[in-house]
Design a protein around this motif. Structure first.
Motif, short mmCIF file in Angstrom:
data_model
loop_
_atom_site.label_atom_id
_atom_site.label_comp_id
_atom_site.label_asym_id
_atom_site.label_seq_id
_atom_site.Cartn_x
_atom_site.Cartn_y
_atom_site.Cartn_z
N CYS A 113 1.05 -1.23 -0.34
CA CYS A 113 0.15 0.08 0.34
C CYS A 113 0.75 1.18 0.09
O CYS A 113 0.96 2.52 0.26
N GLY A 114 2.40 0.97 -0.37
CA GLY A 114 2.77 2.43 -0.64
C GLY A 114 2.11 2.96 -2.12
O GLY A 114 1.39 2.71 -2.63
N THR A 115 2.81 4.08 -3.01
CA THR A 115 2.99 4.78 -4.10
C THR A 115 2.79 3.51 -5.05
O THR A 115 2.19 4.59 -5.83
N VAL A 116 4.12 3.09 -4.93
CA VAL A 116 3.60 1.74 -6.21
C VAL A 116 2.17 1.13 -5.83
O VAL A 116 1.90 1.50 -7.43
N GLY A 117 2.51 0.25 -4.84
CA GLY A 117 0.97 -0.38 -4.78
C GLY A 117 -0.10 0.72 -5.18
O GLY A 117 -0.80 -0.26 -5.93
N LEU A 118 -0.38 1.52 -4.90
CA LEU A 118 -1.52 2.69 -5.00
C LEU A 118 -1.74 2.60 -6.00
O LEU A 118 -2.80 3.28 -6.60
N ALA A 119 -0.38 3.54 -6.47
CA ALA A 119 -0.80 3.71 -8.50
C ALA A 119 -1.17 2.59 -9.21
O ALA A 119 -2.07 2.61 -10.43
N THR A 120 -0.28 1.00 -8.75
CA THR A 120 -1.26 0.46 -9.84
C THR A 120 -2.00 -0.46 -9.15
O THR A 120 -2.95 -0.25 -10.78
N ALA A 121 -2.65 -0.11 -8.12
CA ALA A 121 -4.23 -0.09 -7.88
C ALA A 121 -5.01 0.53 -8.55
O ALA A 121 -6.42 -0.06 -9.59
N ARG A 122 -4.74 2.14 -8.53
CA ARG A 122 -5.21 2.29 -9.34
C ARG A 122 -5.58 2.57 -10.95
O ARG A 122 -6.61 2.53 -11.92
N LEU A 123 -4.28 2.27 -11.27
CA LEU A 123 -4.63 2.08 -12.76
C LEU A 123 -5.36 0.94 -13.88
O LEU A 123 -5.87 0.77 -14.61
#
Length: 376
Positions: A113-123
């Motif tokens: 749930c860091g910036t990489v995980g959140l961006a990937t989830a949003r995409l």
């Protein structure tokens, strides 16, 4: 349940390689005569309200963006960004999304749930996927919350002596995609914004190549303005070599809150669930899993290449008039909405997240002297 031996042996496979030759950031003389009036920072140890140590997940060959089959699961890897995770999060997230698209699955698990995980989830949500994030901790108790938060897509992204030449094209694609995406976030509650950035040194500097100093393997022109060298009449500093450019900065608490809130508003689920071993992944209901664990991937996927580079930050009480970033020999200033962060060190291979007071004292001493020598 799958065969454990097959699952673990498959996980030992490494992902794609990375990077090529170094290029220094261009610095050209200023074409204007504008004087940069820079407010002084109020510096003293009693104004330090917080000290943190973040661990950057570094892989010499570059971030691992790859797909592998482990038993009944498809794992899409997206981790190991070094100091470029914030900047590349959307770009490598898009690459991970393309790998997910090839699986045909519609329910996706994202680990982290860091910036990489959140961006990937949003995409993934943008393509209509049903996404659940599984995470050991939530912000602010994640590594992304103790970063500096500036646009730095090449910072410790790879070791050019190890990375493969083809990684440069991968990096450029990720950098361009991320930059375009961040432009759509500008103006939303200051979660991303443009600021002035100064480099102040007694001698001319090349782009850093040492990992401990934020080594940069690549430079991509045409996105943010190039640095301009300022004359002595254009700035208040004593040092001879001063450069300036505009750069993007991310206000981390509001950015992560925005990402999480938007993800949940669009139907995403976040479950606090620590993944400790491969069998924990096997137990998830989703057949396609996106691994955005950062350093947490090291023991689970036997990634011996993954190593931490620690960096300490000391947070000063905010000053409304201080809204710039500054780097000098031995210390840096990053002014965000939640505080003014002092930093400037990097320890390769260090897992210790305990702040050391002597580092904070050094940052303060260096910057106090810089401010003392500034012209009124």
């Amino acid at each position: 349940m799958m065969n454990r031996r097959h699952f673990i042996s498959a996980a030992a496979l490494t992902g794609m390689g990375a990077a090529s030759a170094m290029a220094s950031c261009a610095t050209k003389p200023s074409t204007t005569t504008t004087y940069h009036s820079i407010p002084k920072l109020k510096l003293s140890l009693d104004r330090i309200v917080k000290e943190t140590v973040g661990l950057r997940p570094f892989r010499a060959s570059g971030p691992r963006i790859a797909k592998e089959e482990l038993g009944s699961k498809t794992i899409v890897h997206n981790y190991g960004h070094g100091g470029s995770g914030w900047s590349l999060s959307w770009g490598t997230g898009n690459m991970a999304r393309e790998l997910v698209l090839s699986t045909g699955e519609r329910k996706i698990a994202v680990i982290g749930c860091g910036t990489v995980g959140l961006a990937t989830a949003r995409l993934l949500q943008e393509k209509g996927y049903e996404v659940t994030i599984y995470t050991k901790d939530l912000p602010p108790n994640v590594t992304s919350s103790v970063a500096t938060g500036t646009w730095s897509p090449a910072s410790r992204v790879c070791d050019p002596k190890v990375a493969k030449p083809e990684f440069k094209q991968v990096w450029e694609e990720a950098t361009r995609f991320s930059f375009r995406t961040f432009q759509f976030l500008l103006g939303i509650n200051d979660i991303a914004m443009w600021v002035d950035e100064y480099n102040v040194f007694p001698e001319r500097q090349l782009a850093p190549t040492d990992l401990a100093q934020g080594g940069e393997a690549f430079h991509l022109s045409g996105l943010i303005p190039e640095r301009q060298e300022l004359s002595a009449k254009q700035h208040p500093f004593k040092d001879k070599y001063v450069s300036w450019r505009s750069n993007m900065m991310f206000n981390i608490p509001s950015y992560l809150h925005h990402q999480m809130s938007t993800f949940v508003m669009l139907g995403g689920k976040i479950k606090v669930h620590e993944i400790k071993k491969l069998e924990d992944l096997d137990a998830l209901s989703e057949k396609c899993i996106v691994n955005c664990m950062g350093l947490g991937a090291k023991p689970i996927f036997n990634d011996e290449e993954l190593t931490p580079i620690s960096g300490q930050l000391a947070c000063l009480i905010p000053q409304p008039e201080i809204n710039y970033k500054l780097t000098t020999k031995g210390a840096s200033i990053i002014a965000r909405k939640d505080g003014i962060y002092l930093g400037g060190n990097g320890l390769v291979g260090n897992w210790d997240t305990t702040p050391k007071r002597e580092y904070t004292e050094k940052f303060v001493d260096v910057l106090q002297q810089l401010m003392k020598e500034m012209k009124s």
